[in-house]
Motif scaffolding. Structure first.
Motif, mmCIF file in Angstrom:
data_model
loop_
_atom_site.group_PDB
_atom_site.id
_atom_site.type_symbol
_atom_site.label_atom_id
_atom_site.label_comp_id
_atom_site.label_asym_id
_atom_site.label_seq_id
_atom_site.Cartn_x
_atom_site.Cartn_y
_atom_site.Cartn_z
ATOM 1 N N ALA A 10 0.870 -1.644 0.211
ATOM 2 C CA ALA A 10 -0.260 0.486 -0.180
ATOM 3 C C ALA A 10 1.061 0.705 0.138
ATOM 4 C CB ALA A 10 -0.712 -0.323 1.389
ATOM 5 N N GLU A 11 1.934 1.382 0.363
ATOM 6 C CA GLU A 11 2.951 2.276 0.926
ATOM 7 C C GLU A 11 3.480 2.138 0.038
ATOM 8 O OE1 GLU A 11 2.227 5.010 2.751
ATOM 9 O OE2 GLU A 11 0.281 3.755 3.413
ATOM 10 N N GLU A 12 4.637 3.253 -0.801
ATOM 11 C CA GLU A 12 5.936 3.201 -1.939
ATOM 12 C C GLU A 12 7.240 2.772 -1.579
ATOM 13 O OE1 GLU A 12 4.933 6.781 -4.821
ATOM 14 O OE2 GLU A 12 2.908 6.276 -5.487
ATOM 15 N N LYS A 66 12.369 -4.415 -5.655
ATOM 16 C CA LYS A 66 13.672 -3.327 -5.072
ATOM 17 C C LYS A 66 12.555 -1.620 -5.002
ATOM 18 C CE LYS A 66 16.990 -4.542 -8.700
ATOM 19 N NZ LYS A 66 17.337 -4.117 -10.597
ATOM 20 N N GLY A 67 11.639 -1.944 -4.997
ATOM 21 C CA GLY A 67 10.065 -1.106 -4.784
ATOM 22 C C GLY A 67 8.781 -2.099 -4.028
ATOM 23 N N ASN A 68 7.684 -1.462 -4.783
ATOM 24 C CA ASN A 68 6.797 -1.593 -3.711
ATOM 25 C C ASN A 68 5.896 -2.822 -3.990
ATOM 26 O OD1 ASN A 68 5.539 0.079 -5.361
ATOM 27 N ND2 ASN A 68 3.689 0.585 -3.559
ATOM 28 N N GLN A 69 6.107 -3.169 -5.437
ATOM 29 C CA GLN A 69 6.002 -4.239 -6.362
ATOM 30 C C GLN A 69 6.586 -5.920 -6.704
ATOM 31 O OE1 GLN A 69 3.126 -3.249 -9.907
ATOM 32 N NE2 GLN A 69 3.560 -0.976 -8.883
ATOM 33 N N ILE A 70 5.762 -6.861 -6.496
ATOM 34 C CA ILE A 70 6.885 -8.099 -6.889
ATOM 35 C C ILE A 70 5.911 -8.487 -7.580
ATOM 36 C CG2 ILE A 70 6.029 -9.151 -4.690
ATOM 37 C CD1 ILE A 70 9.534 -9.882 -4.947
ATOM 38 N N LEU A 129 -0.289 -1.686 8.831
ATOM 39 C CA LEU A 129 -0.301 -3.040 10.163
ATOM 40 C C LEU A 129 -1.889 -3.742 9.192
ATOM 41 C CD1 LEU A 129 -0.177 -5.501 11.564
ATOM 42 C CD2 LEU A 129 -0.435 -4.025 13.471
ATOM 43 N N ASN A 130 -3.082 -2.544 8.814
ATOM 44 C CA ASN A 130 -4.100 -2.711 8.550
ATOM 45 C C ASN A 130 -4.712 -3.581 7.536
ATOM 46 O OD1 ASN A 130 -7.213 -1.800 9.523
ATOM 47 N ND2 ASN A 130 -7.029 -1.134 7.534
ATOM 48 N N ASN A 131 -3.796 -2.867 7.043
ATOM 49 C CA ASN A 131 -3.670 -3.743 4.902
ATOM 50 C C ASN A 131 -2.597 -4.945 5.404
ATOM 51 O OD1 ASN A 131 -4.628 -0.916 4.343
ATOM 52 N ND2 ASN A 131 -2.928 -0.307 3.722
ATOM 53 N N ALA A 132 -1.921 -5.358 6.330
ATOM 54 C CA ALA A 132 -1.862 -6.198 6.001
ATOM 55 C C ALA A 132 -2.259 -7.808 6.532
ATOM 56 C CB ALA A 132 -0.111 -6.470 6.660
ATOM 57 N N CYS A 229 -14.132 -1.754 2.102
ATOM 58 C CA CYS A 229 -12.291 -2.214 2.846
ATOM 59 C C CYS A 229 -11.940 -1.928 2.118
ATOM 60 C CB CYS A 229 -13.015 -3.247 3.378
ATOM 61 S SG CYS A 229 -13.540 -3.567 4.726
ATOM 62 N N CYS A 230 -11.950 -1.362 0.743
ATOM 63 C CA CYS A 230 -10.773 -0.653 -0.202
ATOM 64 C C CYS A 230 -9.832 -0.377 0.809
ATOM 65 C CB CYS A 230 -11.415 0.422 -0.685
ATOM 66 S SG CYS A 230 -10.385 1.364 -2.032
ATOM 67 N N LEU A 231 -8.421 -0.692 0.188
ATOM 68 C CA LEU A 231 -6.948 -0.910 0.778
ATOM 69 C C LEU A 231 -6.525 0.518 0.525
ATOM 70 C CD1 LEU A 231 -5.527 -4.134 1.023
ATOM 71 C CD2 LEU A 231 -6.455 -3.128 3.006
ATOM 72 N N HIS A 232 -7.348 1.337 -1.219
ATOM 73 C CA HIS A 232 -6.675 2.834 -1.802
ATOM 74 C C HIS A 232 -6.546 3.778 -1.576
ATOM 75 C CE1 HIS A 232 -5.560 0.122 -5.426
ATOM 76 N NE2 HIS A 232 -7.194 -0.294 -4.951
ATOM 77 N N ASN A 233 -5.754 4.183 -1.103
ATOM 78 C CA ASN A 233 -5.598 5.993 -0.078
ATOM 79 C C ASN A 233 -6.272 6.470 -1.668
ATOM 80 O OD1 ASN A 233 -4.421 4.456 2.845
ATOM 81 N ND2 ASN A 233 -2.274 5.073 1.337
ATOM 82 N N CYS A 234 -7.276 6.612 -1.330
ATOM 83 C CA CYS A 234 -8.321 7.807 -2.219
ATOM 84 C C CYS A 234 -9.466 8.149 -1.641
ATOM 85 C CB CYS A 234 -8.887 7.479 -3.436
ATOM 86 S SG CYS A 234 -9.345 5.228 -3.415
ATOM 87 N N HIS A 235 -10.498 8.918 -1.720
ATOM 88 C CA HIS A 235 -11.463 9.714 -1.373
ATOM 89 C C HIS A 235 -12.378 8.619 -1.282
ATOM 90 C CE1 HIS A 235 -14.167 12.139 0.610
ATOM 91 N NE2 HIS A 235 -15.159 12.293 -0.581
ATOM 92 N N GLU A 236 -12.605 7.746 -2.101
ATOM 93 C CA GLU A 236 -13.717 7.214 -2.383
ATOM 94 C C GLU A 236 -13.373 5.804 -3.532
ATOM 95 O OE1 GLU A 236 -18.553 7.584 -3.699
ATOM 96 O OE2 GLU A 236 -17.350 8.942 -4.453
#
Length: 288
Positions: A10-12, A66-70, A129-132, A229-236
């Motif tokens: 969720a975090e970059e 190397k980043g937040n994806q694999i 932790l909440n996202n995990a 329960c959307c995990l994206h950090n957006c308004h909606e």
């Protein structure tokens, strides 16, 4: 079969670490090359293959993105079943920056290359932790993640009543030791953003106002439900299809005859869109 899993934190500013379970076994290589059944890990940022593994006897080592994806890819042919297969555990890795002073420039402070540090769940920021925690589908997997060394004992302790305080769920009876919470989690998944049956008008779907179909409505799978329960950090967040297929349905087609009274009657196949998979995305973004 080809299966691909893309893990996104969720975090970059974090990495992802993969750890293979010691029970690893796929079809043996040919001439030391994994050709038939294998699992490989890819770094999405540049497409680098971090490793490809098959056979048995040697457990693959830990892999860090190397980043937040694999990305994990499993390939299997139609011959020789792979046993016991593979199991991969993933952890959030928080980079640690260590500031040092360059001897050539005593007054300047520089930052060395980052070094990974796998923090225990209790040390993660609350949002991470909440996202995990939310990503786990069963209570057993969640407790195993939180307490890998004593998860079975902790699982037992969760359902062992104390004399000081007995919860209402214990007093009034518990259906089973673990299933209750798993069912709650599964019910949320089933009734949140998922494909579900919708009745659609064939004429409206095909925009065929010159034709009558029977039956006039059919059931199709379309995305529905909310994204609380959307995990994206957006308004909606909104529920959108991430995988769409066309399926053919045989129906009766009635069309007016040209120049004379009566109807042409025939069985025909109509193609309707079905949503196979759904995802919660930020409103205004398209699914992918």
């Amino acid at each position: 079969m080809v299966l691909v899993w893309r893990l996104v934190a969720a975090e970059e500013n974090v990495w992802i670490q993969l750890t293979f379970d010691e029970r690893f076994g796929l079809e043996d290589p040919e001439d030391d090359i994994c050709k038939y059944d294998f699992v490989e890990v890819e770094e999405p940022s540049d497409g680098t293959i971090l490793g490809r593994w098959c056979g048995s006897g040697t457990v693959p080592g830990k892999q860090i993105s190397k980043g937040n994806q694999i990305r994990i890819r499993f390939v299997s042919d139609e011959y020789f079943p792979s046993e016991p297969g593979f199991c991969i555990h993933y952890n959030i890795v928080v980079p640690i920056l260590k500031a040092t002073r360059d001897q050539s420039y005593p007054g300047e402070q520089f930052t060395e290359a980052v070094s990974p540090s796998v923090l225990p769940p209790s040390a993660l920021p609350l949002d991470l932790l909440n996202n995990a925690v939310t990503a786990f589908s069963t209570l057993e997997d969640l407790i195993r993640y939180l307490e890998p060394d004593r998860w079975q004992l902790d699982l037992e302790d969760l359902y062992r009543p104390t004399w000081q305080l007995l919860g209402k769920a214990f007093v009034f009876g518990r259906k089973s030791r673990v299933v209750d919470l798993n069912l709650l989690k599964e019910e949320v998944r089933l009734y949140s953003c998922t494909p579900r049956n919708f009745s659609v008008s064939i004429r409206e779907e095909l925009k065929r106002t010159d034709t009558i179909f029977w039956p006039g409505c059919l059931l199709v799978k379309r995305c529905g439900g909310n994204c609380a329960c959307c995990l994206h950090n957006c308004h909606e967040c909104q529920c959108v299809p991430s995988k769409v297929t066309k399926k053919y349905h045989e129906v009766l087609q009635l069309r007016p005859k040209s120049g004379v009274r009566g109807l042409h009657k025939s069985l025909t196949d109509v193609a309707l869109e079905h949503h196979e998979e759904c995802d919660c995305v930020c409103r205004g973004h398209t699914g992918g």
